[in-house]
Motif scaffolding. Structure first.
Motif, PDB file in Angstrom:
ATOM      1  N   ARG A   1      -4.737  -3.492   5.686  1.00  0.00           N
ATOM      2  CA  ARG A   1      -5.357  -3.620   6.970  1.00  0.00           C
ATOM      3  C   ARG A   1      -5.898  -3.797   7.262  1.00  0.00           C
TER       4      ARG A   1
ATOM      5  N   HIS B   1       8.665   1.670   9.070  1.00  0.00           N
ATOM      6  CA  HIS B   1       7.675   0.084   8.771  1.00  0.00           C
ATOM      7  C   HIS B   1       8.444  -0.422   7.270  1.00  0.00           C
TER       8      HIS B   1
ATOM      9  N   ASP C   1       0.973  -6.685   2.419  1.00  0.00           N
ATOM     10  CA  ASP C   1       0.202  -6.389   3.921  1.00  0.00           C
ATOM     11  C   ASP C   1      -1.026  -5.789   3.847  1.00  0.00           C
TER      12      ASP C   1
ATOM     13  N   GLY D   1       1.072  -0.909  -0.100  1.00  0.00           N
ATOM     14  CA  GLY D   1       0.039  -0.163   0.151  1.00  0.00           C
ATOM     15  C   GLY D   1       0.794   1.054  -0.157  1.00  0.00           C
TER      16      GLY D   1
ATOM     17  N   ASN E   1      -5.712  -1.574   1.440  1.00  0.00           N
ATOM     18  CA  ASN E   1      -5.067  -1.755  -0.086  1.00  0.00           C
ATOM     19  C   ASN E   1      -5.264  -1.974  -1.163  1.00  0.00           C
TER      20      ASN E   1
ATOM     21  N   SER F   1       1.312   5.528  -0.785  1.00  0.00           N
ATOM     22  CA  SER F   1       1.081   6.298  -2.098  1.00  0.00           C
ATOM     23  C   SER F   1       1.932   6.020  -3.275  1.00  0.00           C
ATOM     24  N   THR F   2       3.509   5.582  -3.087  1.00  0.00           N
ATOM     25  CA  THR F   2       4.775   6.049  -3.621  1.00  0.00           C
ATOM     26  C   THR F   2       3.848   4.536  -4.592  1.00  0.00           C
TER      27      THR F   2
ATOM     28  N   LYS G   1      10.980  11.327   4.564  1.00  0.00           N
ATOM     29  CA  LYS G   1      11.835   9.653   4.323  1.00  0.00           C
ATOM     30  C   LYS G   1      13.463   9.292   5.087  1.00  0.00           C
TER      31      LYS G   1
ATOM     32  N   ALA H   1       6.050  -2.969   4.832  1.00  0.00           N
ATOM     33  CA  ALA H   1       4.796  -3.443   4.896  1.00  0.00           C
ATOM     34  C   ALA H   1       3.968  -3.362   6.371  1.00  0.00           C
TER      35      ALA H   1
HETATM   36  C1  6PG Z   1       0.773  -0.048   4.003  1.00  0.00           C
HETATM   37  C2  6PG Z   1       2.583   0.565   3.808  1.00  0.00           C
HETATM   38  C3  6PG Z   1       3.369   0.222   4.005  1.00  0.00           C
HETATM   39  C4  6PG Z   1       3.445   1.074   2.792  1.00  0.00           C
HETATM   40  C5  6PG Z   1       4.781   2.911   3.386  1.00  0.00           C
HETATM   41  C6  6PG Z   1       5.127   3.646   3.134  1.00  0.00           C
HETATM   42  O1  6PG Z   1      -0.152  -0.372   3.788  1.00  0.00           O
HETATM   43  O2  6PG Z   1       0.869   1.719   4.466  1.00  0.00           O
HETATM   44  O3  6PG Z   1       2.120  -1.759   2.698  1.00  0.00           O
HETATM   45  O4  6PG Z   1       4.442  -0.769   4.605  1.00  0.00           O
HETATM   46  O5  6PG Z   1       3.898   0.946   1.713  1.00  0.00           O
HETATM   47  O6  6PG Z   1       4.053   3.226   5.094  1.00  0.00           O
HETATM   48  O7  6PG Z   1       3.888   4.579   2.004  1.00  0.00           O
HETATM   49  P1  6PG Z   1       3.975   6.176   1.660  1.00  0.00           P
HETATM   50  O8  6PG Z   1       4.499   4.992   0.297  1.00  0.00           O
HETATM   51  O9  6PG Z   1       2.539   5.917   1.452  1.00  0.00           O
HETATM   52  O10 6PG Z   1       5.076   6.496   2.357  1.00  0.00           O
END
Ligand code: 6PG
Length: 270
Positions: free
Chosen positions: A83, A169, A81, A50, A93, A52-53, A222, A171
């Motif tokens: 939620r 963190h 992963d 999940g 996700n 934004s990237t 980051k 996943a």
């Molecule tokens: C989620 C993730 C998580 C995510 C990171 C980076 O479900 O939120 O899988 O591990 O990849 O938090 O998220 P961004 O790309 O939004 O910074």
């Protein structure tokens, strides 16, 4: 500016100008690996994340030229992963991936394996997902295709895409959580105090069993963590992203200039 490539002790790192360039280059990587594995093995298995990237990359993949050229029907989609919400929830996700990518490309529904994180008990959701993965990778004729997997009882994905949060963190392996000690289980439920909620996550063992692992990270927030993860001392309880070191696979970080701004350049490669 052209792409900078750094060689770190456990990983290669590619630095792009901005999140837009990162999205295009990561989509190209996905397409290249999909071609390579579909031509070589008849299928491509990928675990998505999940955030934004990855979302920006999915939007690129859902359009030309990728829409018409990627071998979508031979790709099998999983998640790193999830939620603990229903699949149509704004935080899901699966929902994000479905809206930005899967509903827009010709992927057969039977190739999509979402994490059943909406089950009432998170432990059961994790166990069911682990069972699904075991059936897919070890059941019938599509068993683990080569003898090169470091852990023979854990799935060997062709590619795992990961994001990294500003707290390190990846996943849903959050700092100081029980999932960090999951041994060689495939997927676990992980209680995350700051959300007062469970998440379901692949373990580091499963991620490290993959043939290719790629982190996508963008943004100023980051930078400090990226430096600590790649150049600091090994403290995986504090920076779970440090747990990710494929045992017989590649590790690539694709990041933007903002995330990379504190990294030392002394390992500059070709
Ligand atoms: C989620 C993730 C998580 C995510 C990171 C980076 O479900 O939120 O899988 O591990 O990849 O938090 O998220 P961004 O790309 O939004 O910074």
């Amino acid at each position: 500016m052209s792409t900078r490539i750094l060689q770190k002790p456990h990983a290669r790192l590619r630095i792009y100008r901005d999140p837009e360039e990162l999205a295009v280059k990561s989509a190209r990587l996905f397409a290249r690996l999909a071609d390579q594995y579909v031509i070589g093995c008849g299928r491509f298995t990928v675990a998505l994340s999940g955030g934004s990237t990855p979302k920006a990359m999915f939007s690129v993949l859902a359009k030309g030229p990728f829409l018409d050229t990627v071998p979508w029907s031979s790709i099998y989609f999983f998640w790193g992963d999830e939620r603990c919400v229903p699949p149509d929830h704004p935080d899901s996700n699966y929902r994000m991936t479905n809206e930005t990518l899967l509903s827009r490309v010709p992927v057969p529904r039977e190739n999509v394996f979402r994490i059943p994180a909406d089950l009432p008990e998170p432990e059961r959701a994790a166990a069911e997902y682990a069972a699904t993965l075991t059936r897919f990778f070890f059941g019938g004729s599509s068993a683990n295709q080569t003898g090169t997997a470091p852990l023979s009882n854990v799935p060997r994905f062709d590619l795992v895409f990961l994001g990294m949060g500003p707290d390190g963190h990846t996943a849903s392996l959050f700092p100081h959580t029980t999932a960090l000690q999951a041994g060689d289980q495939i997927a676990v439920a992980n209680y995350v105090e700051k959300f007062k909620a469970h998440r379901i996550t692949l373990t580091a063992a499963t991620i490290n069993n993959a043939r290719n692992v790629t982190f996508l990270a963008a943004g100023e927030d980051k930078a400090e963590t990226l430096k600590n993860v790649l150049e600091g001392s090994y403290q995986p309880d504090l920076y779970p992203s440090q747990l990710i070191r494929p045992r017989n696979g590649t590790l690539l970080w694709m990041v933007d200039e903002a995330a990379a701004r504190l990294l030392a350049d002394q390992h500059l490669a070709e």
